[in-house]
Design a protein around this motif. Structure first.
Motif, short mmCIF file in Angstrom:
data_model
loop_
_atom_site.label_atom_id
_atom_site.label_comp_id
_atom_site.label_asym_id
_atom_site.label_seq_id
_atom_site.Cartn_x
_atom_site.Cartn_y
_atom_site.Cartn_z
N THR A 99 0.83 -1.20 0.00
CA THR A 99 0.00 0.00 0.00
C THR A 99 0.86 1.25 0.00
OG1 THR A 99 -1.81 -1.12 1.14
CG2 THR A 99 -1.75 1.27 1.30
N ALA A 103 1.19 4.03 -2.93
CA ALA A 103 0.92 5.45 -2.69
C ALA A 103 2.11 6.32 -3.06
CB ALA A 103 0.54 5.67 -1.23
N GLY A 135 -3.50 1.04 -3.60
CA GLY A 135 -2.79 2.13 -2.93
C GLY A 135 -2.42 3.23 -3.90
N LEU A 139 -4.47 6.41 -3.06
CA LEU A 139 -3.63 7.16 -2.14
C LEU A 139 -2.42 7.82 -2.79
CD1 LEU A 139 -3.61 4.50 0.73
CD2 LEU A 139 -5.13 6.48 0.50
N TYR A 161 -8.69 11.29 1.89
CA TYR A 161 -7.49 10.51 2.07
C TYR A 161 -7.59 9.59 3.29
CZ TYR A 161 -2.62 9.48 1.06
OH TYR A 161 -1.48 8.84 0.70
N LEU A 162 -8.04 10.13 4.40
CA LEU A 162 -8.14 9.33 5.62
C LEU A 162 -9.18 8.21 5.49
CD1 LEU A 162 -7.77 12.12 8.34
CD2 LEU A 162 -6.10 10.36 7.70
N SER A 164 -9.90 6.74 2.72
CA SER A 164 -9.37 5.79 1.75
C SER A 164 -8.23 4.93 2.30
CB SER A 164 -8.86 6.53 0.50
OG SER A 164 -9.91 7.23 -0.12
N LEU A 165 -7.61 5.36 3.40
CA LEU A 165 -6.42 4.66 3.92
C LEU A 165 -6.59 3.15 4.10
CD1 LEU A 165 -4.73 7.03 6.52
CD2 LEU A 165 -3.72 6.06 4.46
#
Length: 184
Positions: A99, A103, A135, A139, A161-162, A164-165
């Motif tokens: 991940t 990202a 990821g 992200l 974003y949070l 989707s983490l």
């Protein structure tokens, strides 16, 4: 797990140029081109054709480089290490690592998908490959920092974003569960 130093390379799969996916794309292209011809005329069809082939010329080197990376990655990465870090036995650590790598990787699909395929050929399992691609998709720091923070309200970007983490790891766990390899 293959020993890439001792084992000969696998026989390449025979791929057909004309398959079902190609026929669907060809049909959609011809129908769309016909509609543009009827509504906008032959000059617009010619302009679109020129733009498309120009874009193809720009994109082709990136695709070739991505495919080359996918083909050579298993040969340069130690298979035992790949399996330990992002293989089926890597557990949750492998999914989180994939991940973060997804990202962090800059670039688009021409780089990401061949890399994911190369990791798979080097020993990564389906869960980590999907965590890597998810990821990157959800992200991507490159997209988030350059585009989202530049154009969208910061609270919206942080919230997206949070939220989707966890999804890349969840997708990886789901893939492993479907394959019967849920980590302990």
């Amino acid at each position: 797990m293959r020993n890439t130093a001792a084992d000969p390379p696998p026989e390449p799969r025979r791929r057909r140029i004309v398959d079902g996916g190609f026929l669907v794309l060809l049909s959609l292209t011809l129908v769309s081109g016909g509609l543009v011809l009827l509504t906008r005329g032959p000059l617009r069809v010619w302009e679109i054709t020129q733009e498309t082939f120009g874009f193809l010329l720009l994109l082709s080197p990136k695709i070739v480089a991505g495919v080359f990376i996918a083909a050579t990655l298993p040969l340069v990465l130690p298979g035992k290490e790949i399996g330990r870090w992002i293989g089926a036995e890597s557990g949750l650590r492998g999914l989180v690592l994939a991940t973060v790598a997804g990202a962090a990787i800059p670039g688009g699909p021409m780089m990401t998908f061949p890399l994911a395929a190369g990791f798979g050929m080097a020993g990564a399992d389906i869960g980590t490959m999907l965590a890597f691609v998810t990821g990157w998709s959800l992200l991507s720091l490159n997209r988030t920092l350059i585009w989202e923070f530049s154009f969208l309200p910061h609270d919206l970007v942080w919230t997206r974003y949070l939220l989707s983490l966890p999804f890349p790891v969840l997708v990886g766990l789901g893939a492993r569960a479907l394959r019967g390899r849920v980590p302990a």
